[in-house]
Design a protein around this motif. Structure first.
Motif, PDB file in Angstrom:
ATOM      1  N   ALA A   1       0.833  -1.202   0.000  1.00 42.55           N
ATOM      2  CA  ALA A   1       0.000   0.000   0.000  1.00 42.55           C
ATOM      3  C   ALA A   1       0.866   1.250   0.000  1.00 42.55           C
ATOM      4  O   ALA A   1       0.551   2.236  -0.671  1.00 42.55           O
ATOM      5  CB  ALA A   1      -0.937   0.001   1.206  1.00 42.55           C
ATOM      6  N   LEU A   2       1.966   1.227   0.739  1.00 39.89           N
ATOM      7  CA  LEU A   2       2.877   2.371   0.750  1.00 39.89           C
ATOM      8  C   LEU A   2       3.508   2.576  -0.623  1.00 39.89           C
ATOM      9  O   LEU A   2       3.606   3.696  -1.112  1.00 39.89           O
ATOM     10  CB  LEU A   2       3.980   2.161   1.788  1.00 39.89           C
ATOM     11  N   PHE A   3       3.947   1.487  -1.245  1.00 37.79           N
ATOM     12  CA  PHE A   3       4.578   1.579  -2.554  1.00 37.79           C
ATOM     13  C   PHE A   3       3.607   2.175  -3.570  1.00 37.79           C
ATOM     14  O   PHE A   3       3.979   3.020  -4.384  1.00 37.79           O
ATOM     15  CB  PHE A   3       5.064   0.200  -3.012  1.00 37.79           C
ATOM     16  N   ALA A   4       2.350   1.776  -3.492  1.00 39.82           N
ATOM     17  CA  ALA A   4       1.340   2.282  -4.421  1.00 39.82           C
ATOM     18  C   ALA A   4       1.021   3.756  -4.179  1.00 39.82           C
ATOM     19  O   ALA A   4       0.630   4.473  -5.100  1.00 39.82           O
ATOM     20  CB  ALA A   4       0.063   1.453  -4.312  1.00 39.82           C
ATOM     21  N   SER A   5       1.217   4.238  -2.941  1.00 44.02           N
ATOM     22  CA  SER A   5       0.833   5.613  -2.603  1.00 44.02           C
ATOM     23  C   SER A   5       1.924   6.644  -2.874  1.00 44.02           C
ATOM     24  O   SER A   5       1.682   7.832  -2.759  1.00 44.02           O
ATOM     25  CB  SER A   5       0.423   5.692  -1.134  1.00 44.02           C
ATOM     26  N   VAL A   6       3.120   6.206  -3.229  1.00 40.84           N
ATOM     27  CA  VAL A   6       4.239   7.124  -3.407  1.00 40.84           C
ATOM     28  C   VAL A   6       4.392   7.483  -4.882  1.00 40.84           C
ATOM     29  O   VAL A   6       4.365   6.615  -5.751  1.00 40.84           O
ATOM     30  CB  VAL A   6       5.547   6.477  -2.890  1.00 40.84           C
ATOM     31  N   ASP A   7       4.551   8.794  -5.137  1.00 37.32           N
ATOM     32  CA  ASP A   7       4.844   9.234  -6.502  1.00 37.32           C
ATOM     33  C   ASP A   7       6.240   8.741  -6.863  1.00 37.32           C
ATOM     34  O   ASP A   7       7.156   8.800  -6.055  1.00 37.32           O
ATOM     35  CB  ASP A   7       4.835  10.764  -6.587  1.00 37.32           C
ATOM     36  N   ARG A   8       6.403   8.248  -8.074  1.00 38.09           N
ATOM     37  CA  ARG A   8       7.712   7.755  -8.462  1.00 38.09           C
ATOM     38  C   ARG A   8       7.927   7.959  -9.963  1.00 38.09           C
ATOM     39  O   ARG A   8       6.992   8.103 -10.721  1.00 38.09           O
ATOM     40  CB  ARG A   8       7.923   6.309  -8.075  1.00 38.09           C
ATOM     41  N   VAL A   9       9.197   7.910 -10.308  1.00 40.67           N
ATOM     42  CA  VAL A   9       9.555   8.004 -11.713  1.00 40.67           C
ATOM     43  C   VAL A   9       9.689   6.596 -12.275  1.00 40.67           C
ATOM     44  O   VAL A   9       9.746   5.625 -11.528  1.00 40.67           O
ATOM     45  CB  VAL A   9      10.883   8.773 -11.909  1.00 40.67           C
ATOM     46  N   ASN A  10       9.779   6.490 -13.564  1.00 44.11           N
ATOM     47  CA  ASN A  10       9.998   5.223 -14.215  1.00 44.11           C
ATOM     48  C   ASN A  10      11.254   4.568 -13.635  1.00 44.11           C
ATOM     49  O   ASN A  10      12.299   5.208 -13.525  1.00 44.11           O
ATOM     50  CB  ASN A  10      10.144   5.467 -15.718  1.00 44.11           C
ATOM     51  N   ALA A  11      11.176   3.297 -13.263  1.00 45.09           N
ATOM     52  CA  ALA A  11      12.290   2.595 -12.624  1.00 45.09           C
ATOM     53  C   ALA A  11      13.530   2.575 -13.504  1.00 45.09           C
ATOM     54  O   ALA A  11      14.647   2.765 -13.020  1.00 45.09           O
ATOM     55  CB  ALA A  11      11.870   1.182 -12.253  1.00 45.09           C
TER      56      ALA A  11
ATOM     57  N   THR B   1      12.517  -1.421  14.734  1.00 45.46           N
ATOM     58  CA  THR B   1      12.888  -0.406  13.743  1.00 45.46           C
ATOM     59  C   THR B   1      13.465  -1.055  12.488  1.00 45.46           C
ATOM     60  O   THR B   1      13.098  -0.696  11.365  1.00 45.46           O
ATOM     61  CB  THR B   1      13.909   0.586  14.345  1.00 45.46           C
ATOM     62  N   ALA B   2      14.352  -2.015  12.675  1.00 48.27           N
ATOM     63  CA  ALA B   2      14.947  -2.714  11.538  1.00 48.27           C
ATOM     64  C   ALA B   2      13.879  -3.430  10.715  1.00 48.27           C
ATOM     65  O   ALA B   2      13.908  -3.398   9.475  1.00 48.27           O
ATOM     66  CB  ALA B   2      16.003  -3.710  12.020  1.00 48.27           C
ATOM     67  N   ASP B   3      12.920  -4.052  11.384  1.00 45.82           N
ATOM     68  CA  ASP B   3      11.854  -4.758  10.676  1.00 45.82           C
ATOM     69  C   ASP B   3      10.992  -3.786   9.866  1.00 45.82           C
ATOM     70  O   ASP B   3      10.621  -4.082   8.726  1.00 45.82           O
ATOM     71  CB  ASP B   3      10.996  -5.544  11.668  1.00 45.82           C
ATOM     72  N   VAL B   4      10.700  -2.622  10.432  1.00 44.25           N
ATOM     73  CA  VAL B   4       9.910  -1.611   9.719  1.00 44.25           C
ATOM     74  C   VAL B   4      10.664  -1.120   8.484  1.00 44.25           C
ATOM     75  O   VAL B   4      10.087  -0.984   7.404  1.00 44.25           O
ATOM     76  CB  VAL B   4       9.535  -0.440  10.661  1.00 44.25           C
ATOM     77  N   ILE B   5      11.954  -0.897   8.621  1.00 46.29           N
ATOM     78  CA  ILE B   5      12.761  -0.455   7.476  1.00 46.29           C
ATOM     79  C   ILE B   5      12.742  -1.523   6.382  1.00 46.29           C
ATOM     80  O   ILE B   5      12.520  -1.221   5.210  1.00 46.29           O
ATOM     81  CB  ILE B   5      14.216  -0.160   7.902  1.00 46.29           C
ATOM     82  N   ALA B   6      12.969  -2.764   6.776  1.00 41.65           N
ATOM     83  CA  ALA B   6      13.069  -3.860   5.810  1.00 41.65           C
ATOM     84  C   ALA B   6      11.758  -4.123   5.088  1.00 41.65           C
ATOM     85  O   ALA B   6      11.745  -4.331   3.868  1.00 41.65           O
ATOM     86  CB  ALA B   6      13.537  -5.136   6.516  1.00 41.65           C
ATOM     87  N   LYS B   7      10.668  -4.116   5.817  1.00 39.89           N
ATOM     88  CA  LYS B   7       9.375  -4.491   5.225  1.00 39.89           C
ATOM     89  C   LYS B   7       8.621  -3.307   4.627  1.00 39.89           C
ATOM     90  O   LYS B   7       7.941  -3.450   3.620  1.00 39.89           O
ATOM     91  CB  LYS B   7       8.482  -5.163   6.280  1.00 39.89           C
ATOM     92  N   LEU B   8       8.733  -2.140   5.235  1.00 39.32           N
ATOM     93  CA  LEU B   8       7.977  -0.981   4.763  1.00 39.32           C
ATOM     94  C   LEU B   8       8.844   0.049   4.030  1.00 39.32           C
ATOM     95  O   LEU B   8       8.482   0.515   2.962  1.00 39.32           O
ATOM     96  CB  LEU B   8       7.251  -0.307   5.925  1.00 39.32           C
ATOM     97  N   GLY B   9       9.968   0.411   4.613  1.00 42.89           N
ATOM     98  CA  GLY B   9      10.818   1.438   4.017  1.00 42.89           C
ATOM     99  C   GLY B   9      11.352   1.060   2.649  1.00 42.89           C
ATOM    100  O   GLY B   9      11.231   1.814   1.682  1.00 42.89           O
ATOM    101  N   PHE B  10      11.950  -0.124   2.557  1.00 44.09           N
ATOM    102  CA  PHE B  10      12.460  -0.571   1.266  1.00 44.09           C
ATOM    103  C   PHE B  10      11.337  -0.707   0.247  1.00 44.09           C
ATOM    104  O   PHE B  10      11.488  -0.354  -0.915  1.00 44.09           O
ATOM    105  CB  PHE B  10      13.204  -1.909   1.396  1.00 44.09           C
ATOM    106  N   LYS B  11      10.201  -1.223   0.681  1.00 42.32           N
ATOM    107  CA  LYS B  11       9.071  -1.409  -0.235  1.00 42.32           C
ATOM    108  C   LYS B  11       8.541  -0.054  -0.710  1.00 42.32           C
ATOM    109  O   LYS B  11       8.261   0.122  -1.890  1.00 42.32           O
ATOM    110  CB  LYS B  11       7.961  -2.210   0.459  1.00 42.32           C
ATOM    111  N   MET B  12       8.441   0.893   0.215  1.00 44.07           N
ATOM    112  CA  MET B  12       7.889   2.205  -0.125  1.00 44.07           C
ATOM    113  C   MET B  12       8.741   2.939  -1.159  1.00 44.07           C
ATOM    114  O   MET B  12       8.227   3.532  -2.091  1.00 44.07           O
ATOM    115  CB  MET B  12       7.750   3.046   1.139  1.00 44.07           C
TER     116      MET B  12
END
Length: 187
Positions: free
Chosen positions: A12-22, A80-91
């Protein structure tokens, strides 16, 4: 006090973030690394510059992450590490990391990435074997954690560009900096 909103999932976070072409991002990052190699000429200086750029990015990304993820305060470094790994990297990268290799004190772990979008289309020449091509990521983690009062050291352990089977960053908590709020005397 209103109830806490549950955090969004990584997808859901990844879908909500504006991004440029990979592909555009990957090619632009590659061009930037190449220009740094040309300008600085020393691989170790390029590694330092990439880490510093990442640090500066991380100090700013943490605000966006906290605003969009609805994550409440983490209780310890492991959470904190788990949040970074699962949410931060994905976002921000569209991938997740595995958190492994915890030390006995719970102050050091590894983030393992099996997929890394920064390295699409990349092959390091023999003259650049000391290059930490993705060092910007270690700087991002260090900068973001510092903004939430955690001083860390982040180093690369494995790199698929060097023939390893995964990308692995070792993150070590150096110290937790207590938050200080200015005291205002209302007299």
């Amino acid at each position: 006090m209103p109830p806490l909103t549950p955090p969004k999932s990584g997808d859901a976070l990844f879908a909500s973030v504006d991004r440029v072409n990979a592909e555009l991002f990957t090619l632009t990052y590659g061009a930037m690394v190449r220009q740094l190699l040309t300008d600085l000429e020393e691989v170790e200086e390029v590694n330092k510059q990439l880490d510093q750029m990442g640090y500066n990015i991380g100090t700013r990304l943490v605000d966006e992450f906290l605003a969009k993820s609805n994550v409440s305060r983490c209780v310890d470094f492991k959470e904190t590490a788990d949040v970074i790994a699962k949410l931060g990297f994905k976002m921000f990268l569209g991938v997740t990391a595995n958190v492994t290799n915890w030390d006995a004190e719970g102050t050091s772990c590894s983030f393992v990435l099996e997929d890394n979008p920064l390295v699409d289309f990349v092959e390091l020449p023999d003259t650049c074997q000391g290059l930490q091509y993705c060092n910007v990521l270690s700087g991002v983690i260090r900068g973001a954690l510092e903004m939430v009062s955690m001083k860390t050291e982040v180093t690369w352990v494995r790199d698929m560009l060097r023939g390893d089977d995964a990308y692995e960053m070792r993150v070590k908590l150096i110290k937790q900096v207590p938050e200080e709020y200015p005291y205002k005397d209302d007299d």
